[in-house]
Design a protein around this motif. Structure first.
Motif, PDB file in Angstrom:
ATOM      1  N   ALA A 186      41.143  18.167  63.436  1.00 40.30           N
ATOM      2  CA  ALA A 186      41.589  16.920  64.085  1.00 40.30           C
ATOM      3  C   ALA A 186      40.655  15.769  63.740  1.00 40.30           C
ATOM      4  N   ALA A 187      39.344  16.030  63.680  1.00 38.48           N
ATOM      5  CA  ALA A 187      38.377  14.992  63.322  1.00 38.48           C
ATOM      6  C   ALA A 187      38.593  14.525  61.887  1.00 38.48           C
ATOM      7  N   GLU A 188      38.865  15.458  60.986  1.00 36.76           N
ATOM      8  CA  GLU A 188      39.109  15.110  59.585  1.00 36.76           C
ATOM      9  C   GLU A 188      40.379  14.270  59.435  1.00 36.76           C
ATOM     10  N   SER A 217      46.829  16.210  54.160  1.00 30.34           N
ATOM     11  CA  SER A 217      46.867  16.088  55.614  1.00 30.34           C
ATOM     12  C   SER A 217      47.965  16.976  56.203  1.00 30.34           C
ATOM     13  N   GLU A 243      42.884   8.744  58.675  1.00 26.17           N
ATOM     14  CA  GLU A 243      43.761   7.684  59.179  1.00 26.17           C
ATOM     15  C   GLU A 243      42.987   6.402  59.481  1.00 26.17           C
ATOM     16  N   ASN A 244      41.754   6.542  59.976  1.00 24.31           N
ATOM     17  CA  ASN A 244      41.003   5.382  60.468  1.00 24.31           C
ATOM     18  C   ASN A 244      39.812   4.988  59.610  1.00 24.31           C
ATOM     19  N   TRP A 274      34.708   8.861  60.945  1.00 23.57           N
ATOM     20  CA  TRP A 274      34.763   9.982  61.879  1.00 23.57           C
ATOM     21  C   TRP A 274      34.849   9.454  63.312  1.00 23.57           C
ATOM     22  N   PRO A 275      35.645  10.062  64.157  1.00 24.80           N
ATOM     23  CA  PRO A 275      35.673   9.641  65.567  1.00 24.80           C
ATOM     24  C   PRO A 275      34.344   9.988  66.245  1.00 24.80           C
ATOM     25  N   ARG A 280      47.472  20.008  58.987  1.00 25.61           N
ATOM     26  CA  ARG A 280      48.208  20.088  60.247  1.00 25.61           C
ATOM     27  C   ARG A 280      48.860  21.460  60.402  1.00 25.61           C
ATOM     28  N   LEU A 286      36.062  13.384  70.379  1.00 22.04           N
ATOM     29  CA  LEU A 286      37.428  13.875  70.259  1.00 22.04           C
ATOM     30  C   LEU A 286      38.017  14.075  71.643  1.00 22.04           C
ATOM     31  N   SER A 291      41.669  12.352  61.689  1.00 26.14           N
ATOM     32  CA  SER A 291      41.365  11.031  62.254  1.00 26.14           C
ATOM     33  C   SER A 291      40.583  10.183  61.252  1.00 26.14           C
ATOM     34  N   ARG A 292      39.652  10.815  60.545  1.00 32.02           N
ATOM     35  CA  ARG A 292      38.861  10.087  59.537  1.00 32.02           C
ATOM     36  C   ARG A 292      39.764   9.549  58.435  1.00 32.02           C
TER      37      ARG A 292
END
Length: 228
Positions: free
Chosen positions: A157-159, A25, A164-165, A168-169, A29, A172, A161-162
């Motif tokens: 950013a989608a990856e 991750s 962390e949560n 997939w969101p 970033r 976005l 988020s996936r």
């Protein structure tokens, strides 16, 4: 164009690395930050390319240049001076003058994409008929790269988020703006972010010729292919 090609290859590699799932991750970033820096650099390089293009072509058509005598071995000779063409070949000189005037008018714009696409007869506009029709496409390469950088940043950013949560969101926010439409880029949960491309038509992220609609599609996308 060499720099653009290199950046496109880097984006190709990023897609494959994102698909592999092997990138940390933190590394993702960092790559997102690098893409943001590259995006800022696009405008600078486009401006430099426009300036270089204008100077090169107008210098080639310059009719007032002078040259000094050139010595070669035991003899010397004077290089033909373009400014003298009006006396030796008046028609050729006039062609150059007409080309230069037309190019000066066409290049009196903010950037490459603003150069008008003129269809000119081969004579007397020999250079203009070659240069002007392709200038917009040349400028669009920079905008296409910008769109793809933004799409890749959104996909990263989608990856993240996936990770962390756990999923997939669905959307976005904030979604980067599509440089072609002026609206947010389009997103398919977790797999694809795309721009409508130069033609301004949403073709569901397709690029190349589409047999179903019998049309050349030009959407620009960042994509992650998910296996079964």
């Amino acid at each position: 164009m060499g720099w653009i090609s290199g950046e496109e290859k880097r984006l190709d590699a990023l897609e494959l690395l994102l698909e592999s799932g092997l990138c940390s991750s933190g590394w993702l970033r960092q790559e997102g930050e690098k893409l943001a820096a590259s995006e800022k650099k696009i405008d600078e390089i486009e401006e430099e390319a426009f300036y270089a293009d204008v100077v090169f072509i107008l210098d080639a058509l310059e009719t007032e240049a002078t040259r000094e005598t050139v010595k070669a071995g035991s003899f010397s000779y004077r290089v033909a001076q373009p400014g003298k063409l009006r006396f030796l070949f008046p028609q050729l000189w006039w062609y150059c003058a007409a080309d230069r005037r037309t190019l000066l008018q066409a290049y009196n714009v903010p950037g490459l994409r603003d150069v008008p696409e003129k269809e000119l007869e081969r004579k007397p506009y020999v250079i203009c008929s070659i240069v002007l029709p392709g200038t917009n496409g040349y400028g669009n390469r920079f905008l296409m790269l910008k769109a793809r950088c933004r799409a890749m940043r959104a996909l990263i950013a989608a990856e993240l988020s996936r990770r962390e949560n756990g999923a997939w969101p669905e959307k976005l926010e904030p979604m980067p703006i599509d440089p072609f439409s002026g609206k947010p880029l389009l997103y398919r949960a977790g797999t694809q972010v795309w721009s409508v491309g130069p033609n301004g038509i949403d073709e569901d992220g397709l690029g190349g010729y589409d047999e179903a609609v019998r049309r050349q599609c030009d959407d620009i996308r960042a994509i992650v292919r998910i296996g079964e």
